[in-house]
Motif scaffolding. Structure first.
Motif, short mmCIF file in Angstrom:
data_model
loop_
_atom_site.label_atom_id
_atom_site.label_comp_id
_atom_site.label_asym_id
_atom_site.label_seq_id
_atom_site.Cartn_x
_atom_site.Cartn_y
_atom_site.Cartn_z
N TYR A 145 38.64 -2.65 29.57
CA TYR A 145 37.73 -1.54 29.32
C TYR A 145 36.37 -1.97 29.86
N THR A 146 35.88 -1.32 30.90
CA THR A 146 34.70 -1.84 31.59
C THR A 146 33.41 -1.62 30.79
N LYS A 147 32.56 -2.64 30.84
CA LYS A 147 31.20 -2.53 30.27
C LYS A 147 30.31 -1.99 31.37
N VAL A 148 29.62 -0.88 31.09
CA VAL A 148 28.83 -0.21 32.14
C VAL A 148 27.38 -0.02 31.68
N ASP A 149 26.83 1.17 31.89
CA ASP A 149 25.40 1.39 31.68
C ASP A 149 25.17 2.67 30.88
N GLU A 150 23.95 2.78 30.39
CA GLU A 150 23.42 4.03 29.87
C GLU A 150 24.35 4.69 28.85
N ALA A 151 24.50 6.00 28.90
CA ALA A 151 25.21 6.73 27.84
C ALA A 151 26.67 6.28 27.64
N PRO A 152 27.47 6.12 28.70
CA PRO A 152 28.86 5.69 28.45
C PRO A 152 28.94 4.34 27.75
N GLU A 153 28.00 3.44 28.05
CA GLU A 153 28.03 2.13 27.41
C GLU A 153 27.61 2.21 25.95
N LEU A 154 26.64 3.07 25.65
CA LEU A 154 26.27 3.28 24.25
C LEU A 154 27.46 3.84 23.47
N ALA A 155 28.15 4.81 24.06
CA ALA A 155 29.32 5.38 23.41
C ALA A 155 30.40 4.33 23.19
N SER A 156 30.53 3.38 24.10
CA SER A 156 31.54 2.33 23.97
C SER A 156 31.33 1.50 22.72
N ALA A 157 30.06 1.30 22.35
CA ALA A 157 29.78 0.50 21.16
C ALA A 157 30.38 1.12 19.91
N SER A 158 30.54 2.43 19.91
CA SER A 158 31.16 3.14 18.80
C SER A 158 32.66 3.28 18.96
N LEU A 159 33.10 3.58 20.19
CA LEU A 159 34.52 3.91 20.41
C LEU A 159 35.41 2.69 20.59
N LEU A 160 34.91 1.66 21.27
CA LEU A 160 35.77 0.52 21.60
C LEU A 160 36.33 -0.19 20.36
N PRO A 161 35.57 -0.39 19.29
CA PRO A 161 36.18 -1.01 18.10
C PRO A 161 37.35 -0.20 17.54
N ALA B 296 24.21 -1.61 15.78
CA ALA B 296 23.61 -1.05 14.57
C ALA B 296 23.32 0.44 14.73
N VAL B 297 22.88 0.84 15.92
CA VAL B 297 22.58 2.25 16.18
C VAL B 297 23.85 3.07 16.27
N MET B 298 24.85 2.55 16.95
CA MET B 298 26.04 3.34 17.25
C MET B 298 27.14 3.24 16.19
N ARG B 299 26.98 2.33 15.21
CA ARG B 299 27.97 2.22 14.13
C ARG B 299 27.25 2.23 12.78
N PRO B 300 26.57 3.35 12.46
CA PRO B 300 25.74 3.38 11.26
C PRO B 300 26.48 3.71 9.97
N SER B 301 27.77 4.02 10.07
CA SER B 301 28.53 4.38 8.87
C SER B 301 29.26 3.17 8.31
N ALA B 302 28.78 2.65 7.20
CA ALA B 302 29.44 1.50 6.56
C ALA B 302 30.86 1.87 6.13
N THR B 303 31.04 3.09 5.70
CA THR B 303 32.37 3.54 5.25
C THR B 303 33.37 3.52 6.41
N LEU B 304 32.98 4.09 7.53
CA LEU B 304 33.86 4.11 8.71
C LEU B 304 34.12 2.69 9.21
N ILE C 37 37.78 0.86 9.78
CA ILE C 37 38.22 0.41 11.12
C ILE C 37 38.28 -1.10 11.18
N GLY C 38 37.32 -1.78 10.54
CA GLY C 38 37.30 -3.24 10.56
C GLY C 38 36.50 -3.76 11.73
#
Length: 735
Positions: free
Chosen positions: A11-27, A722-730, A734-735
Motif C-alpha cells: 500500500y503506497t505511502k504518498v502525499d497530501e489528502a490520500p496520505e492523510l486518509a491512509s492514516a485512518s484507513l490503513l490500520p 492523532a488527527v486522523m484517528r481521533p475516536s478512542a472507541t473505534l 480496530i486495535g
C-alpha cells in the motif's frame, strides 16, 4: 530485488489528502487482512520520501530513506507484485522547491534546488532533483497496460443520484484554441525499427558545430520511434493572437497544460504563455527581472514574489494586466490565476471540470464566464474541441441515463509522450536535430531554430501487442462498442495501426472494433453514451490519461472513483486508486477546519480487486472472501450515503472509514462459506454497531478547529495519526 521482506500487498505511502486518509484507513485494512493471513505493508513514493532517498550522503543514519520507488520498480517486473498505488504528487519546480525548503527546515541537510547550476556539485544536485520532478513515479511502476472503468456499484449509484451538470447553450462563446502549424502534431515523424538499435540525438548548428544531446538510447526490435518539435516562433505568434482574440470576444483566457507529466516540454510552453501575457513588461524590464531570478517557466506567482519590491515593475505589471483579458482563476478568493503555478491547472482535470460546468470558468470577479481554452499543441486538443461543439449542439449530458466509457490504455514501459522526458530538449541555436542509429542511418531529422522544443518518444512492440490483446479480452467480456482512437493521418498513430489490424484479423475479431481519429471517436462515443449504451475507448498513453478524467467527470462527477487495474506484463497486479490528483485544497481545509473531504471510494475499489487477485495468485480462499466483502462494504457506503461531505459539520473522510469498517465486518460476519472469518468478525461488527453513537460523537468533536500535521510535504506521523484517528472507541475496536 532488494532483500527487503515483501508483504503480500503493498500500500503506497504518498502525499497530501490520500496520505492523510491512509492514516485512518490503513490500520483498518491491516486488521481485517490479518484474519486471512495477508500482510499489508507500505513503501514510500511520496515527494518528500523520494527527495530524501536521493541524498543519503547528506543525512544522518536516523534520517536516511530507502529508495522505495526503485525497489517497487523491480517488484512490478515479477509475478509476485500486488501493489495498491494511490495518487502521488507529480511535482512542478515550485512544488519541489517548497518540499525542499520544508525538509531543510525540519533539519534535513539536503542541498538547495539550483536554478542555474555552475559547479559540479550543483550540477549533480540538479540532475538528482530533475529525476524526481514531474511524473517520476508512474513510468517506473506501470509495467503493464491500463484497464480503467467505473465499478458497477459506482455507476449504478451515479445514475440513481445524478450530479448537477451546467447548462450548455448554442451561443456559448467558450471554445478551444490550438495551433494549426508549427506544433508537435504537425511536425511529427515516426518509424518502426525492424531490429534492435541504439541511437544518439545530435544538434548540428548552422556553423557545423555538432553537440550530442543524448547518446546511447536503446530500443528493442519493433519499437515505434517518433520525433517532433514545436516552433517557439509559431508558439509565440499563436499566443499573442489568442490573447488579443480573447479580449475581443470578452471571455476568460485559460491555458490548459500538463506541466507535471510533461515535465520538460510543458513548463517551457507555460513559460512562453506567461511571457506572452506580460509581453510589455518583459520588453521593458526583461534584463532586470532575469537578474532578480525571474524564470517565466515557474509561473506568475513566482515572478510576482521576486519583483514585489520593485515599484516600477509592479506598476507595469498592473497596467499590463488591466489591458489584458481576464484570466481564468484557480482560486479567485485568493487571487490565484491560471498562470500562477504550472502545476495548478492540469488539462485532464481542468478541461472536464469546465465542460461539466457548461463551458464556464471562474473569473477574477468571482463569477462564472465563458472561456477561451488555449491548448497549444493540436495532437489531442480536437477531443476537447469536439466535446464542446457537441454539447453546444445537443445540450448537457444526463448522468441519470448516460452509458459508460471504459478505457484500455497503452502505457506500459513508458509508452509514448509521457516517457519522453530524457529525450526532450530546448534547442540552443538554429540548425538541425538528427536522430542517428548505431549503423549511421539518420532515422529522423528536423530543421530547428533557437528556443524550439524538440522531443522523441517511443512505444515498444511487446506493450503494444499486450494492449491490443487486452482490448480484445475486454470487448469479449463487455460485448459493447470498442474503438481504437487512432488517426491514420498522424505519423505515430499510423505506425500503431500497422500493429493493431494484423492482430485483430489474426484473431478473427476485426469486425468487433472500429479505428477512428480522436475527433470522430469523441463524437461517436458521446452519441453512444447519450443513448445509454457503453463504449470502450482503446487509446495511447496521453489519451488514456485525458479520457479517464473526461468521461468519469461527466458520468460520475469525479474520476477519483474509477476502478483502475494494471495487468502487469510479468503477471503481477497494480491497482490504482483513481485520478483526481493529491487534492491540496483538501489538505488546506483540514489544516484550517479539521475536515477532510477526500473520498476513499477509489481506495475501496482497488482494495477489493487486490484481495481477489491475491486469492487467485496464492490460492488464498479467505482473501477472496475479504475482497467480496469489500465490495459489499463499498455498496453499503454508496447505498446509505456515507461518503464525505464537503463542509465542516458534515461527516468527513474519517466517518466514511468507520462505516466502511462496519459494513465490511457485517459482510464477513454473515459469511456462510468462511465460518472462521464469520466467527472472528461477528463481535467486531457488533462492537462497531454498539459503538456508533460514541464513535460518531468522537469524530465530530474535533472538527471545526485547526489541525497540526507537523508539515505539509513531510508531516509528522504521530501528529497525523492523532488527527486522523481521533475516536478512542473505534481505535480500541480496530486495535
Amino acid at each position: 530485488m532488494t532483500d527487503q521482506t515483501t508483504p503480500d500487498i503493498i500500500y503506497t505511502k504518498v502525499d497530501e489528502a490520500p496520505e492523510l486518509a491512509s492514516a485512518s484507513l490503513l490500520p483498518i485494512i491491516q486488521r481485517f487482512a490479518s484474519a486471512a493471513g495477508v500482510s499489508v505493508g507500505t513503501r514510500d513514493i511520496s515527494l518528500a520520501g523520494r527527495i530524501l532517498a536521493a541524498f543519503p550522503e547528506s543525512l544522518t543514519d536516523d534520517q536516511k530513506q530507502s529508495d522505495d520507488l526503485a525497489w517497487l520498480g523491480e517488484l512490478v517486473k515479477t509475478p509476485e507484485a500486488n501493489v495498491i498505488k494511490l495518487p502521488n504528487i507529480s511535482a512542478s519546480v515550485p512544488q519541489l522547491v517548497a518540499a525542499i525548503n520544508e525538509l531543510q527546515g525540519q533539519g534535513y541537510a539536503i542541498p538547495d534546488y539550483p536554478e542555474s547550476p555552475s559547479s559540479d556539485a550543483e550540477k549533480d544536485a540538479r540532475a538528482r532533483y530533475d529525476a524526481i520532478k514531474g511524473s517520476a513515479v508512474n513510468p517506473v511502476l506501470r509495467e503493464g497496460n491500463s484497464d480503467r472503468r467505473a465499478a458497477k456499484a459506482v455507476k449504478a449509484f451515479a445514475q440513481a443520484n445524478p450530479h448537477r451538470m451546467g447548462d450548455w447553450t448554442a451561443d456559448s462563446k467558450t471554445r478551444v484554441a490550438s495551433m494549426s502549424s508549427g506544433d508537435f502534431r504537425s511536425n511529427e515523424v515516426s518509424a518502426t525499427l525492424p531490429g534492435a538499435a541504439t541511437a544518439k540525438i545530435v544538434h548540428v548548428a548552422a556553423d557545423g558545430t555538432e553537440t550530442v544531446l543524448k547518446d546511447g538510447v536503446s530500443y528493442p526490435a519493433g519499437t515505434v520511434v517518433d520525433a517532433t518539435f514545436m516552433s517557439a516562433k509559431a508558439l509565440d505568434a499563436f499566443l499573442e493572437s489568442e490573447i488579443a482574440k480573447t479580449k475581443e470576444e470578452g471571455t476568460l483566457f485559460s491555458l490548459h497544460m500538463k506541466a507535471t507529466m510533461m515535465k520538460v516540454s510543458d513548463p517551457i510552453i507555460f513559460g512562453h504563455a506567461v511571457k506572452a501575457f506580460l509581453a510589455p513588461v518583459f520588453d521593458q524590464f526583461g534584463d532586470r527581472m532575469k537578474a532578480l531570478g525571474v524564470n517565466p517557466n515557474s509561473g506568475l506567482g513566482d515572478l510576482l514574489a521576486r519583483v514585489k519590491g520593485e515599484a516600477d515593475i509592479m506598476a507595469a505589471i498592473d497596467a499590463c494586466m488591466a489591458d489584458r483579458p481576464p484570466l481564468y482563476m484557480v482560486d479567485s478568493d485568493r487571487g490565484i490565476t491560471n498562470l500562477h503555478v504550472p502545476s495548478d491547472v492540469i488539462i485532464d482535470a481542468s478541461m472536464p471540470a469546465l465542460i461539466r460546468a457548461g463551458g464556464k470558468g471562474w473569473g477574477p470577479d468571482g463569477k462564472e464566464h465563458d472561456a477561451n481554452c488555449v491548448i497549444p499543441d493540436n495532437s489531442y486538443a480536437p477531443v476537447y474541441d469536439e466535446t464542446i461543439k457537441y454539447f453546444k449542439e445537443t445540450g448537457k449530458l444526463d448522468p441519470a441515463t448516460a452509458g459508460t466509457v471504459q478505457n484500455i490504455g497503452l502505457m506500459a514501459q513508458k509508452a509514448e509522450e509521457y516517457g519522453s522526458h530524457p529525450t526532450t530538449f530546448e534547442i540552443p541555436a538554429d540548425g538541425t536535430v538528427k536522430m542517428i542509429l548505431d549503423d549511421g542511418t539518420v532515422l529522423h531529422q528536423h530543421s530547428v531554430e533557437a528556443g524550439d522544443i524538440w522531443r522523441s518518444a517511443s512505444a515498444r512492440k511487446a506493450p503494444i501487442e499486450d494492449w491490443v490483446n487486452l482490448a480484445i479480452d475486454r470487448q469479449r467480456a463487455e460485448g459493447c462498442e470498442a474503438i481504437f482512437w487512432l488517426d491514420a493521418t498522424r505519423a505515430h498513430d499510423a505506425e500503431l495501426i500497422k500493429y493493431v489490424t494484423p492482430v485483430l484479423e489474426a484473431k478473427g475479431v476485426a469486425d468487433k472494433f472500429k479505428i477512428m481519429a480522436p475527433r470522430e471517436a469523441t463524437r461517436a462515443t458521446l452519441e453512444t453514451i447519450r443513448r445509454g449504451e457503453n463504449s470502450i475507448a482503446i487509446t495511447g498513453n496521453v489519451l488514456r490519461d485525458y479520457l479517464t478524467d473526461l468521461f468519469p467527470i461527466l458520468e460520475l462527477a469525479t474520476s477519483a472513483k474509477m476502478l483502475s487495474i494494471v495487468k502487469l506484463m510479468q503477471g503481477g497486479g497494480l491497482f490504482e486508486t483513481g485520478a483526481g490528483g493529491s487534492a491540496p485544497k483538501h489538505v488546506q481545509q483540514l489544516m484550517e477546519e479539521n475536515h477532510l473531504r477526500w473520498d476513499s471510494l477509489g481506495e475501496f475499489c482497488a482494495l477489493g480487486e487486490s484481495f481477489k487477485f491475491l486469492a487467485d495468485a496464492k490460492g488464498n480462499a479467505k482473501a477472496r472472501v475479504l475482497g467480496e466483502a469489500v465490495e459489499a462494504a463499498t455498496q453499503g457506503i454508496l447505498d446509505h450515503g456515507r461518503s464525505p461531505g464537503r463542509k465542516v459539520g458534515q461527516p468527513d473522510n474519517r466517518d466514511s472509514h468507520y462505516w466502511f469498517a462496519r459494513y465490511w465486518a457485517e459482510a464477513l460476519a454473515a459469511q456462510s462459506d468462511a465460518a472462521d472469518l464469520a466467527a472472528e468478525f461477528a463481535p467486531v461488527a457488533k462492537a462497531l454497531a454498539d459503538g456508533e453513537e460514541a464513535i460518531v460523537s468522537e469524530l465530530a468533536a474535533v472538527r471545526g478547529k485547526p489541525a497540526d500535521l507537523g508539515g505539509y510535504y513531510h508531516a509528522d506521523p504521530a501528529k497525523v495519526a492523532a488527527v486522523m484517528r481521533p475516536s478512542a472507541t473505534l481505535n480500541a475496536i480496530i486495535g
